[in-house]
Design an enzyme around this catalytic site. Structure first.
Site, PDB file in Angstrom:
ATOM      1  N   GLY A  38       0.799  -1.212   0.000  1.00  0.00           N
ATOM      2  CA  GLY A  38       0.000   0.000   0.000  1.00  0.00           C
ATOM      3  C   GLY A  38       0.833   1.265   0.000  1.00  0.00           C
ATOM      4  O   GLY A  38       2.067   1.232   0.055  1.00  0.00           O
ATOM      5  N   GLY A  94      -0.359  -1.457   5.789  1.00  0.00           N
ATOM      6  CA  GLY A  94      -1.362  -0.422   5.658  1.00  0.00           C
ATOM      7  C   GLY A  94      -2.760  -1.004   5.809  1.00  0.00           C
ATOM      8  O   GLY A  94      -2.931  -2.196   6.095  1.00  0.00           O
ATOM      9  N   ASP A  96      -7.091  -0.167   4.326  1.00  0.00           N
ATOM     10  CA  ASP A  96      -8.041   0.679   3.614  1.00  0.00           C
ATOM     11  C   ASP A  96      -8.995   1.367   4.587  1.00  0.00           C
ATOM     12  O   ASP A  96      -9.491   2.450   4.308  1.00  0.00           O
ATOM     13  CB  ASP A  96      -8.826  -0.157   2.595  1.00  0.00           C
ATOM     14  CG  ASP A  96      -7.914  -0.714   1.515  1.00  0.00           C
ATOM     15  OD1 ASP A  96      -7.244   0.082   0.843  1.00  0.00           O
ATOM     16  OD2 ASP A  96      -7.857  -1.948   1.359  1.00  0.00           O
ATOM     17  N   GLU A 115      -1.100 -10.700   2.707  1.00  0.00           N
ATOM     18  CA  GLU A 115      -1.065  -9.816   3.865  1.00  0.00           C
ATOM     19  C   GLU A 115      -1.593 -10.521   5.117  1.00  0.00           C
ATOM     20  O   GLU A 115      -1.039 -10.376   6.206  1.00  0.00           O
ATOM     21  CB  GLU A 115      -1.896  -8.555   3.580  1.00  0.00           C
ATOM     22  CG  GLU A 115      -1.252  -7.632   2.563  1.00  0.00           C
ATOM     23  CD  GLU A 115      -2.168  -6.520   2.111  1.00  0.00           C
ATOM     24  OE1 GLU A 115      -1.663  -5.538   1.548  1.00  0.00           O
ATOM     25  OE2 GLU A 115      -3.393  -6.629   2.296  1.00  0.00           O
TER      26      GLU A 115
END
Length: 259
Positions: A38, A94, A96, A115
């Site tokens: 990200g 990271g 969202d 991830e």
């Protein structure tokens, strides 16, 4: 010349979150480190490199995808694989969006399977993001929906179940922007984006379990009860930190002089 190197307010907040998280959680004793994906992650790697070659020479860095692999290699850090190092000291990634309970939506970059593997393999999983990702409940600001990685053979059937059974009538196959056809993950799968109404997203663990039960689903971009802390860079130069203390999530603000 100075103008070309000035970061936008959003980029400054990402860098602030990343730098603070690295300073707090990437310690000298940590030798196996997971690097997520990200737009905030380049600042994570930048800060790790700034810790110096002496600290980093004995460390191994595990990537979640192509982007983080390239960052590790280009930064002259030691590249490893989760097959070699199934237990990771710290993974920084990271998100969202992050809710009040540190549940996350991930997968906007279609890397959420890898991830999640690195997040689960880590003794400590830390999330970094800018202030826009800090929300009361998932789906507040990140509106495309829950990313779902599916095997290509099953995508139509999974879509039908999402539409007719699980309450996501607007679920769609994610299409590529620079090529004709769908997005293809690093694992050669497709991605479905499934938006759900607020009442469903208020209980992300339940919808996660239901989606995972659909045949053909590889992984779901809901990370529930996984993160130990999340760092959000703010426009005013402060960092909002949400972290788990025993069974509760507490929130604090770190001022620039403290970070």
């Amino acid at each position: 010349m100075k103008a070309t190197t000035t970061l936008s307010a959003i980029e400054q907040s990402k860098r602030l979150a990343a730098y603070t998280a690295v300073d707090k959680h990437i310690l000298p004793e940590h030798k196996v480190i997971g690097i997520g994906s990200g737009s905030t992650v380049p600042y994570v790697v930048e800060r790790i490199v700034a810790q110096g070659r002496e600290l980093n020479k004995d460390r191994v860095f595990i990537p979640t995808g192509f982007q983080s692999k390239e960052l590790i290699v280009m930064s002259n850090l030691n590249l490893g694989d989760v097959d070699q190092f199934p237990t990771i000291d710290v993974t920084i990634d990271g998100a969202d969006e992050v809710d009040l309970d540190l549940n996350c939506i991930k997968g906007g970059g279609a890397c959420h399977l890898r991830e999640k593997v690195l997040a689960e393999a880590a003794n400590t999983f830390i999330v970094v993001a800018d202030y826009r990702k800090n929300a009361e409940y998932l789906g507040t600001n990140f509106t495309p929906g829950v990313p779902i990685e599916v095997v290509p053979f099953a995508y139509a059937q999974v879509l039908r179940k999402l539409h007719d059974v699980l309450g996501s009538p607007n679920a769609t196959l994610r299409m590529a922007k620079a090529k004709a056809g769908p997005v293809v993950t690093d694992n050669s799968n497709f991605v479905i984006d499934a938006p759900f109404p607020r009442e469903i997203m208020m209980d992300p663990s339940t919808i996660l379990a239901k989606i995972k039960m659909l045949t053909g689903v590889v992984e779901v971009g809901l990370f529930c009860n996984m993160a130990q802390a999340a760092y959000f860079g703010n426009e005013d130069g402060s960092v909002t930190v949400k972290r788990k203390v025993e069974s509760k999530v507490v929130e604090e603000s770190i001022l620039p002089s403290e970070s």
